[in-house]
Each structure stands twice: as C-alpha cells, then as structure tokens.
Motif scaffolding. Sequence first.
Motif, PDB file in Angstrom:
ATOM      1  N   ASP A 160       0.901  -0.876  -0.370  1.00 40.52           N
ATOM      2  CA  ASP A 160       0.053  -0.248  -0.112  1.00 40.52           C
ATOM      3  C   ASP A 160       0.917   1.367   0.011  1.00 40.52           C
ATOM      4  OD1 ASP A 160      -2.510  -1.499   0.017  1.00 40.52           O
ATOM      5  OD2 ASP A 160      -2.784  -0.969   2.195  1.00 40.52           O
ATOM      6  N   ALA A 161       0.950   2.173  -0.472  1.00 39.58           N
ATOM      7  CA  ALA A 161       0.966   3.643  -0.357  1.00 39.58           C
ATOM      8  C   ALA A 161       0.527   4.983  -0.372  1.00 39.58           C
ATOM      9  CB  ALA A 161       1.428   3.846  -1.893  1.00 39.58           C
ATOM     10  N   VAL A 162       1.069   5.846   0.549  1.00 39.27           N
ATOM     11  CA  VAL A 162       0.258   7.503   0.716  1.00 39.27           C
ATOM     12  C   VAL A 162       1.032   8.342  -0.693  1.00 39.27           C
ATOM     13  CG1 VAL A 162       0.365   6.210   3.187  1.00 39.27           C
ATOM     14  CG2 VAL A 162       2.600   7.682   1.569  1.00 39.27           C
ATOM     15  N   ILE A 163      -0.002   8.846  -0.401  1.00 37.70           N
ATOM     16  CA  ILE A 163       0.594  10.357  -1.083  1.00 37.70           C
ATOM     17  C   ILE A 163      -0.259  11.725  -0.640  1.00 37.70           C
ATOM     18  CG2 ILE A 163      -2.024  10.314  -2.536  1.00 37.70           C
ATOM     19  CD1 ILE A 163       0.278  11.047  -5.377  1.00 37.70           C
ATOM     20  N   VAL A 164       0.355  12.384  -1.126  1.00 36.16           N
ATOM     21  CA  VAL A 164       0.394  13.398   0.370  1.00 36.16           C
ATOM     22  C   VAL A 164       0.163  15.117  -0.905  1.00 36.16           C
ATOM     23  CG1 VAL A 164       1.652  15.650   1.948  1.00 36.16           C
ATOM     24  CG2 VAL A 164       1.887  12.974   1.861  1.00 36.16           C
ATOM     25  N   VAL A 165      -1.063  15.969  -0.822  1.00 34.73           N
ATOM     26  CA  VAL A 165      -1.005  16.867  -0.533  1.00 34.73           C
ATOM     27  C   VAL A 165      -0.873  17.914  -0.264  1.00 34.73           C
ATOM     28  CG1 VAL A 165      -3.241  18.728  -2.039  1.00 34.73           C
ATOM     29  CG2 VAL A 165      -3.205  15.708  -1.814  1.00 34.73           C
ATOM     30  N   ALA A 166       0.189  18.388  -0.464  1.00 35.21           N
ATOM     31  CA  ALA A 166       0.792  19.574   0.629  1.00 35.21           C
ATOM     32  C   ALA A 166       0.982  21.348  -0.061  1.00 35.21           C
ATOM     33  CB  ALA A 166       2.166  19.350   0.480  1.00 35.21           C
ATOM     34  N   PRO A 167      -0.223  22.512   0.242  1.00 41.80           N
ATOM     35  CA  PRO A 167      -0.512  23.485  -0.085  1.00 41.80           C
ATOM     36  C   PRO A 167       0.595  24.313   1.123  1.00 41.80           C
ATOM     37  CG  PRO A 167      -1.821  22.993   1.079  1.00 41.80           C
ATOM     38  CD  PRO A 167      -1.079  21.788   1.754  1.00 41.80           C
ATOM     39  N   THR A 168       1.291  25.738   0.127  1.00 38.03           N
ATOM     40  CA  THR A 168       2.583  26.370   0.557  1.00 38.03           C
ATOM     41  C   THR A 168       1.141  26.988   1.745  1.00 38.03           C
ATOM     42  OG1 THR A 168       2.883  27.068  -1.389  1.00 38.03           O
ATOM     43  CG2 THR A 168       3.975  25.404  -0.646  1.00 38.03           C
ATOM     44  N   ALA A 169       2.317  28.264   2.156  1.00 42.60           N
ATOM     45  CA  ALA A 169       1.777  29.348   3.174  1.00 42.60           C
ATOM     46  C   ALA A 169       0.795  30.069   1.581  1.00 42.60           C
ATOM     47  CB  ALA A 169       2.612  29.931   3.940  1.00 42.60           C
ATOM     48  N   GLU A 170       1.943  30.044   0.978  1.00 42.36           N
ATOM     49  CA  GLU A 170       1.861  30.663  -0.581  1.00 42.36           C
ATOM     50  C   GLU A 170       0.413  30.404  -1.175  1.00 42.36           C
ATOM     51  OE1 GLU A 170       5.019  29.556   0.291  1.00 42.36           O
ATOM     52  OE2 GLU A 170       4.865  31.281   1.593  1.00 42.36           O
ATOM     53  N   ASP A 171      -0.062  29.625  -1.142  1.00 43.26           N
ATOM     54  CA  ASP A 171      -0.574  28.873  -2.217  1.00 43.26           C
ATOM     55  C   ASP A 171      -0.370  28.331  -3.358  1.00 43.26           C
ATOM     56  OD1 ASP A 171      -3.752  28.523  -2.011  1.00 43.26           O
ATOM     57  OD2 ASP A 171      -3.964  30.096  -3.304  1.00 43.26           O
ATOM     58  N   ILE A 222       3.923   2.007   2.044  1.00 43.12           N
ATOM     59  CA  ILE A 222       4.111   1.780   3.326  1.00 43.12           C
ATOM     60  C   ILE A 222       4.674   0.823   4.032  1.00 43.12           C
ATOM     61  CG2 ILE A 222       2.434   1.395   5.339  1.00 43.12           C
ATOM     62  CD1 ILE A 222       0.030   3.343   3.243  1.00 43.12           C
ATOM     63  N   ASP A 223       5.745   1.248   5.240  1.00 49.67           N
ATOM     64  CA  ASP A 223       7.066  -0.344   4.935  1.00 49.67           C
ATOM     65  C   ASP A 223       6.027  -0.832   6.115  1.00 49.67           C
ATOM     66  OD1 ASP A 223       9.272   1.199   3.333  1.00 49.67           O
ATOM     67  OD2 ASP A 223       9.939   2.027   5.208  1.00 49.67           O
ATOM     68  N   ASP A 224       7.196  -2.033   6.172  1.00 54.07           N
ATOM     69  CA  ASP A 224       6.253  -2.938   7.028  1.00 54.07           C
ATOM     70  C   ASP A 224       6.091  -2.426   8.482  1.00 54.07           C
ATOM     71  OD1 ASP A 224       5.716  -5.154   5.144  1.00 54.07           O
ATOM     72  OD2 ASP A 224       7.802  -6.058   5.527  1.00 54.07           O
ATOM     73  N   GLY A 225       4.967  -2.395   8.929  1.00 54.37           N
ATOM     74  CA  GLY A 225       4.644  -2.210  10.257  1.00 54.37           C
ATOM     75  C   GLY A 225       4.317  -0.819  11.005  1.00 54.37           C
ATOM     76  N   GLU A 226       4.538  -0.288   9.229  1.00 54.81           N
ATOM     77  CA  GLU A 226       4.208   1.480   9.223  1.00 54.81           C
ATOM     78  C   GLU A 226       2.687   2.228   9.662  1.00 54.81           C
ATOM     79  OE1 GLU A 226       7.020   4.988   7.554  1.00 54.81           O
ATOM     80  OE2 GLU A 226       6.662   3.900   5.888  1.00 54.81           O
ATOM     81  N   GLU A 227       2.717   2.619  10.119  1.00 49.51           N
ATOM     82  CA  GLU A 227       1.283   3.401   9.783  1.00 49.51           C
ATOM     83  C   GLU A 227       0.579   4.555   8.466  1.00 49.51           C
ATOM     84  OE1 GLU A 227      -2.012   2.444  11.438  1.00 49.51           O
ATOM     85  OE2 GLU A 227      -0.745   1.063  12.506  1.00 49.51           O
TER      86      GLU A 227
END
Length: 187
Positions: free
Chosen positions: A52-63, A87-92
């Motif tokens: 399984d994997a993660v993905i991050v939507v990351a806006p800056t303070a400058e929008d 996601i590594d084994d044992g990692e949330e």
Amino acid sequence: MSRRHPWNRPDPEWPVHESVVVWETPFFEAGYDTIERPNGDLADYYWLEPADAVIVVAPTAEDELVFVEQYRPRFRMRSLGLPAGGIDDGEEPIEAAHRELREETGYRAEELSYVDSYVPSGWTRYVRHVFFATGLVAGEPDPDEGEVIETLTVPVDEAVDVLRSREGPVNGFALTPILLAREDGLL
C-alpha cells in the motif's frame, strides 16, 4: 481508515478456487486467482500486488502545491506528481506520509489529515491513502537511493491545468488526490 482489503475477503457469488503467486520481487508480487463466475465457469484473474502507498497533497503558505518531478523509466518520460511512496512493514499510513513528504521534498508538515483511500487500477491490488498537509516547513530532501527528484511548486488554482498540459497521459496518482482534496473543500 481501513487497512483491510476487499480482495482478502470471501465472496460467495465469485468464490476463489485457487490463488497463485507467480512472481515475487522486493517491490511487488504478481499472480492470479482462479475464480468461479456466477454461471459456474472458472476463469483466471491476474493481479499485481505492491505494498500500500501514501500520497500527500501539500499546499504552501503561498497557496501553491508541492510537486515532485522525476524521470519514470517504465514510462520513458518525466512525470509530475505529488510526494508519494510505499508504506513500510509495521508503518502506519500517516507515518509513511510524513516520511515520504520529508524524504522527497524536504518539507515537514505540522499536521497531516486523512482525506480518502482509493485503488488506482483494476490490475493492482493495493490502496493509495491520501493525506492533506498543513503548516509546511521547508527543509532539505533526503530521497531514497536511486531516486532523482526535483521539487517544485505550482499555484493551487493552476495545478490541474499544469498536470493536463504535460506530454503524455495525465498522471492519475496526482490528479485523483487533488480532486479528492478539492471535493472536500481543502483546496
């Protein structure tokens, strides 16, 4: 957020007669399930199963949204996407999201909130968990060995157009999370 996968549960209308792993690598397994269709016929359904994997939507303070650009040898082209990874084994999932954001971009998030999870395609048996970052603090990236990643930012209101204007097919790994965050009123 559930870590249970629908492919791990029995379905009496489509029973699994056999599940075979044909090939194993450090990154995924590939195989097939022999399934009985509702009409009684047996058929093989092939799959790939990475972590399984993660993905991050990351806006800056400058929008602006934080993007990563990298060459994808499988596609023979450069790809614009969001910070993401396995996601590594044992990692949330939330721990993996913090780690991947920092490793790929150098940014640290004061807070990550869960947005949604989705299955990227009909062939792959894994889940992408989407997180939304707030309170970004810039830092130095620390990519995994072999990763050659450039970090850039794009104005939030131009992000979808930028993705769609790139050569080749639209990167769904970036588009889907952005649209989910937009639907939730986060962008």
